[in-house]
Design an enzyme around this catalytic site. Structure first.
Site, PDB file in Angstrom:
ATOM      1  N   VAL A  12      -0.805 -39.403   4.253  1.00 43.44           N
ATOM      2  CA  VAL A  12      -0.542 -40.346   3.374  1.00 43.44           C
ATOM      3  C   VAL A  12       0.751 -40.087   2.578  1.00 43.44           C
ATOM      4  O   VAL A  12       1.532 -41.309   2.351  1.00 43.44           O
ATOM      5  CB  VAL A  12      -1.752 -40.402   2.187  1.00 43.44           C
ATOM      6  CG1 VAL A  12      -1.324 -41.376   1.120  1.00 43.44           C
ATOM      7  CG2 VAL A  12      -2.949 -41.000   2.825  1.00 43.44           C
ATOM      8  N   ASP A  30       4.979 -30.033  -1.738  1.00 44.34           N
ATOM      9  CA  ASP A  30       3.772 -29.769  -1.075  1.00 44.34           C
ATOM     10  C   ASP A  30       3.612 -28.269  -1.342  1.00 44.34           C
ATOM     11  O   ASP A  30       4.578 -27.429  -1.226  1.00 44.34           O
ATOM     12  CB  ASP A  30       3.768 -30.053   0.309  1.00 44.34           C
ATOM     13  CG  ASP A  30       2.400 -30.235   0.905  1.00 44.34           C
ATOM     14  OD1 ASP A  30       1.982 -31.296   1.479  1.00 44.34           O
ATOM     15  OD2 ASP A  30       1.693 -29.217   1.220  1.00 44.34           O
ATOM     16  N   ARG A  35       4.422 -26.427   5.987  1.00 48.08           N
ATOM     17  CA  ARG A  35       4.827 -27.753   6.147  1.00 48.08           C
ATOM     18  C   ARG A  35       6.263 -28.131   5.421  1.00 48.08           C
ATOM     19  O   ARG A  35       6.778 -29.007   6.209  1.00 48.08           O
ATOM     20  CB  ARG A  35       3.497 -28.718   5.109  1.00 48.08           C
ATOM     21  CG  ARG A  35       3.814 -30.320   5.277  1.00 48.08           C
ATOM     22  CD  ARG A  35       3.226 -30.910   6.330  1.00 48.08           C
ATOM     23  NE  ARG A  35       3.090 -32.268   6.316  1.00 48.08           N
ATOM     24  CZ  ARG A  35       3.306 -33.135   7.344  1.00 48.08           C
ATOM     25  NH1 ARG A  35       3.514 -32.516   8.236  1.00 48.08           N
ATOM     26  NH2 ARG A  35       3.319 -34.316   7.022  1.00 48.08           N
ATOM     27  N   THR A  80      -8.870 -34.912  -0.452  1.00 50.89           N
ATOM     28  CA  THR A  80      -9.942 -34.746  -1.496  1.00 50.89           C
ATOM     29  C   THR A  80     -11.338 -34.642  -0.190  1.00 50.89           C
ATOM     30  O   THR A  80     -11.959 -35.514  -0.129  1.00 50.89           O
ATOM     31  CB  THR A  80     -10.264 -36.203  -1.998  1.00 50.89           C
ATOM     32  OG1 THR A  80      -9.892 -37.181  -1.329  1.00 50.89           O
ATOM     33  CG2 THR A  80      -9.369 -36.217  -3.496  1.00 50.89           C
ATOM     34  N   THR A 115      -8.267 -40.666  -2.713  1.00 49.25           N
ATOM     35  CA  THR A 115      -9.507 -41.115  -2.691  1.00 49.25           C
ATOM     36  C   THR A 115     -10.403 -40.310  -3.521  1.00 49.25           C
ATOM     37  O   THR A 115     -10.610 -39.300  -3.286  1.00 49.25           O
ATOM     38  CB  THR A 115     -10.237 -41.524  -1.243  1.00 49.25           C
ATOM     39  OG1 THR A 115      -9.143 -41.887  -0.245  1.00 49.25           O
ATOM     40  CG2 THR A 115     -11.483 -42.142  -1.426  1.00 49.25           C
ATOM     41  N   CYS A 255     -11.788 -39.621   6.326  1.00 47.40           N
ATOM     42  CA  CYS A 255     -12.273 -40.440   4.951  1.00 47.40           C
ATOM     43  C   CYS A 255     -13.777 -41.021   5.146  1.00 47.40           C
ATOM     44  O   CYS A 255     -14.591 -40.746   4.476  1.00 47.40           O
ATOM     45  CB  CYS A 255     -11.405 -41.797   5.328  1.00 47.40           C
ATOM     46  SG  CYS A 255      -9.709 -41.461   5.042  1.00 47.40           S
ATOM     47  N   ARG A 327      -9.535 -33.409  12.138  1.00 50.02           N
ATOM     48  CA  ARG A 327     -10.665 -33.130  10.780  1.00 50.02           C
ATOM     49  C   ARG A 327     -11.675 -33.789  11.179  1.00 50.02           C
ATOM     50  O   ARG A 327     -11.559 -34.810  11.573  1.00 50.02           O
ATOM     51  CB  ARG A 327      -9.818 -33.693   9.476  1.00 50.02           C
ATOM     52  CG  ARG A 327      -8.593 -32.609   9.105  1.00 50.02           C
ATOM     53  CD  ARG A 327      -8.233 -33.065   7.647  1.00 50.02           C
ATOM     54  NE  ARG A 327      -7.184 -34.251   8.260  1.00 50.02           N
ATOM     55  CZ  ARG A 327      -6.578 -34.902   6.996  1.00 50.02           C
ATOM     56  NH1 ARG A 327      -6.585 -34.491   5.702  1.00 50.02           N
ATOM     57  NH2 ARG A 327      -5.832 -35.908   7.239  1.00 50.02           N
TER      58      ARG A 327
HETATM   59  N1  LIG Z   1      -5.428 -39.814   6.209  1.00 46.30           N
HETATM   60  C1  LIG Z   1      -5.918 -41.210   6.135  1.00 46.30           C
HETATM   61  O1  LIG Z   1      -5.813 -41.991   7.039  1.00 46.30           O
HETATM   62  C2  LIG Z   1      -5.998 -41.430   4.784  1.00 46.30           C
HETATM   63  C3  LIG Z   1      -5.998 -42.949   4.483  1.00 46.30           C
HETATM   64  C4  LIG Z   1      -6.321 -43.313   3.224  1.00 46.30           C
HETATM   65  C5  LIG Z   1      -6.376 -42.618   2.154  1.00 46.30           C
HETATM   66  N2  LIG Z   1      -6.530 -41.188   2.390  1.00 46.30           N
HETATM   67  C6  LIG Z   1      -6.798 -40.174   1.362  1.00 46.30           C
HETATM   68  O2  LIG Z   1      -5.352 -39.942   0.830  1.00 46.30           O
HETATM   69  C7  LIG Z   1      -5.418 -38.510   0.457  1.00 46.30           C
HETATM   70  C8  LIG Z   1      -4.557 -37.553   1.313  1.00 46.30           C
HETATM   71  O3  LIG Z   1      -5.048 -37.468   2.455  1.00 46.30           O
HETATM   72  P1  LIG Z   1      -4.211 -37.184   3.918  1.00 46.30           P
HETATM   73  O4  LIG Z   1      -4.918 -37.414   4.992  1.00 46.30           O
HETATM   74  O5  LIG Z   1      -2.791 -37.498   3.525  1.00 46.30           O
HETATM   75  O6  LIG Z   1      -4.328 -35.555   3.833  1.00 46.30           O
HETATM   76  P2  LIG Z   1      -3.212 -34.484   4.419  1.00 46.30           P
HETATM   77  O7  LIG Z   1      -4.176 -33.300   4.310  1.00 46.30           O
HETATM   78  O8  LIG Z   1      -3.101 -34.925   5.551  1.00 46.30           O
HETATM   79  O9  LIG Z   1      -2.356 -34.154   3.391  1.00 46.30           O
HETATM   80  C9  LIG Z   1      -2.457 -33.595   2.034  1.00 46.30           C
HETATM   81  C10 LIG Z   1      -1.301 -32.747   1.813  1.00 46.30           C
HETATM   82  O10 LIG Z   1      -1.376 -32.175   0.334  1.00 46.30           O
HETATM   83  C11 LIG Z   1      -0.815 -30.979   0.264  1.00 46.30           C
HETATM   84  N3  LIG Z   1      -1.469 -30.398  -0.924  1.00 46.30           N
HETATM   85  C12 LIG Z   1      -3.054 -29.991  -0.967  1.00 46.30           C
HETATM   86  N4  LIG Z   1      -2.974 -29.552  -2.419  1.00 46.30           N
HETATM   87  C13 LIG Z   1      -1.968 -29.662  -3.024  1.00 46.30           C
HETATM   88  C14 LIG Z   1      -1.214 -29.204  -4.369  1.00 46.30           C
HETATM   89  N5  LIG Z   1      -2.060 -28.784  -5.047  1.00 46.30           N
HETATM   90  N6  LIG Z   1       0.030 -29.624  -4.580  1.00 46.30           N
HETATM   91  C15 LIG Z   1       0.838 -30.259  -3.713  1.00 46.30           C
HETATM   92  N7  LIG Z   1       0.308 -30.298  -2.448  1.00 46.30           N
HETATM   93  C16 LIG Z   1      -0.750 -30.115  -2.025  1.00 46.30           C
HETATM   94  C17 LIG Z   1      -1.304 -30.218   1.728  1.00 46.30           C
HETATM   95  O11 LIG Z   1      -0.706 -29.026   1.802  1.00 46.30           O
HETATM   96  C18 LIG Z   1      -1.012 -31.374   2.540  1.00 46.30           C
HETATM   97  O12 LIG Z   1      -0.012 -31.304   3.085  1.00 46.30           O
HETATM   98  C19 LIG Z   1      -7.072 -37.940   0.626  1.00 46.30           C
HETATM   99  O13 LIG Z   1      -7.609 -38.549  -0.624  1.00 46.30           O
HETATM  100  C20 LIG Z   1      -7.552 -39.048   1.678  1.00 46.30           C
HETATM  101  O14 LIG Z   1      -8.970 -39.300   1.389  1.00 46.30           O
HETATM  102  C21 LIG Z   1      -6.301 -40.718   3.705  1.00 46.30           C
END
Ligand SMILES: NC(=O)c1ccc[n+]([C@@H]2O[C@H](COP(=O)([O-])OP(=O)(O)OC[C@H]3O[C@@H](n4cnc5c(N)ncnc54)[C@H](O)[C@@H]3O)[C@@H](O)[C@H]2O)c1
Length: 403
Positions: A12, A30, A35, A80, A115, A255, A327
């Protein structure tokens, strides 16, 4: 001028970062050092972006709080997940707010995109008030904008997706700033002045999908038991004007298997025990067992070989077609299970990062069974190639290709 910080640079956060940095000075933050190291080299291990997408000279990625001190607009995109007991794990969100508390200044804006369940944004905004002695909606502003990005989907890409922005304050200047910045991300912005409505809306979008797929999965299981052609049933039912079409399959990812538990957790805090929201979870999670059962049946019917000699190839490992994300991938679980029981099991998924599985070798035809778990063009082409001579070797548990 706004100086933006995107916190969490995964599926995201990175697309948001790349889009917004074209227009604004933006820092990507991050906590994952690897990463950051790769992003600094313009390498995205999620394979969503190539080097040419990192065009702006001043792209800056960091894991140091000092580097984000001058930022005044924070976008939080951290994971999340669930705890072992299936309760929401808000630790990454908490840590992001901790980070922001160390650099928060008057008039800063924070947008949570992760989310969450209803009430989370408000809870963390109160914690921020306590930590900083600044007042929410007066000294700083916390908003919620759920992300709807669909990785791997080239049609519904970021700018084409309607974007909800929950902002409860009355300061029109803040609303204008939000509009100005977010209009670079999405064409259609939908404002709501109730953050908990935006939080709930995000949850139910995914829960609706989870439930619909679960229903299709159950229809497939019933058709299977009754020896009725599933695809024909769907074709017939779909001739009704209001029948909604879905596909059965292995639900995975970050999700759908997670979000229903977020909403029911919030409901349970108010002593409401959900009756429908989680109803799809058991069946969707159990579809791997259905697949393993189908595989065993097929092997028993068509092979006399010793278990250790049977060659199976699993086609599709990532949780959905077109992404490298594994995942909660039931496909990966199926592969691991088969590998344990039939040691000559291999796999192919062109989207997976692991080079071992990225190509099919010339001995493809030597496999005894081809297990198709992903629905998509690359696998369809492969199916057409194999089906010509070896239709009995194909296992297509969700009838993606065998009609
Ligand atoms: N992947 C999807 O398709 C999607 C779609 C819509 C919404 N979401 C929501 O968006 C959010 C992020 O999902 P994602 O798939 O991008 O996750 P992800 O795991 O791909 O990315 C999250 C990033 O956040 C970093 N991170 C973790 N804790 C941190 C902190 N305290 N400070 C800074 N960086 C930190 C991680 O190292 C990682 O690089 C979630 O809540 C998910 O439910 C995801």
């Amino acid at each position: 001028m706004q100086k933006i910080c995107v916190i969490g640079l995964g599926y995201v956060g990175l697309p948001i970062y790349l889009k917004i940095s074209k227009k604004y000075e933006t820092i990507g933050f991050d906590t994952n050092k690897k990463r950051i190291y790769n992003l600094q080299k313009h390498k995205d291990e999620n394979n969503e972006f190539s080097k040419k997408n990192f065009i702006k000279k001043q792209v800056k990625f960091t894991n140091k709080i000092d580097d984000i001190k001058r930022c005044n607009f924070f976008i939080i995109c951290v994971p999340t997940p669930l705890k072992k007991n299936k309760n929401p794990d808000l630790n990454p969100v908490k840590k992001s707010f901790d980070t922001i508390s160390k650099v928060l200044k008057k008039n800063d804006i924070i947008v949570l995109e992760s989310t969450v369940y209803p009430g989370v944004t408000e809870r963390f905004s109160k914690i921020l008030e306590k930590k900083t002695n600044l007042e929410s909606n007066k000294d700083f502003y916390v908003c919620y904008s759920p992300e709807r990005i669909n990785p791997g989907d080239k049609k519904n890409e970021l700018t084409k997706i309607n974007k909800i922005i929950g902002y409860e304050g009355t300061n029109s200047e803040i609303k204008n700033k939000l509009r100005k910045i977010y209009s670079n991300l999405c064409k259609n912005l939908i404002f709501t002045n109730k953050i908990n409505e935006a939080e709930t809306a995000k949850g139910i979008e995914n829960i609706q999908r989870d439930l619909n797929i679960a229903f299709y999965n159950e229809v497939l299981l019933i058709c299977n038991k009754l020896n009725i052609n599933f695809n024909e049933v769907i074709k017939l039912a779909a001739t009704k004007w209001n029948f909604i079409k879905f596909s059965p399959g292995l639900v995975g990812g970050h999700c759908l298997p997670v979000d229903p538990y977020y909403l029911t957790y919030a409901a349970s805090k108010k002593k409401y025990k959900s009756k429908v929201t989680l109803a799809g979870r058991t069946i969707n999670d159990s579809m791997k067992k259905y697949v393993m059962g189908i595989v065993k049946k097929k092997i028993n019917k068509f092979s006399k070989k010793n278990k250790s000699k049977i060659k199976i190839i699993v086609l599709g490992l990532t949780y959905k077609y077109g992404v490298s994300d594994t995942r909660n991938s039931q496909k990966l679980e199926i592969f691991n299970y088969l590998k344990k029981n039939y040691k000559n099991t291999t796999a192919y998924d062109p989207y997976l990062n692991n080079i071992k599985f990225k190509s099919v070798n010339n001995n493809l035809h030597k496999n005894d069974f081809f297990l198709f778990l992903s629905k998509g063009k690359k696998f369809k082409n492969l199916f057409n190639k194999i089906a010509k001579n070896s239709i009995n070797k194909i296992i297509d548990p969700f009838f993606y290709y065998i009609k």
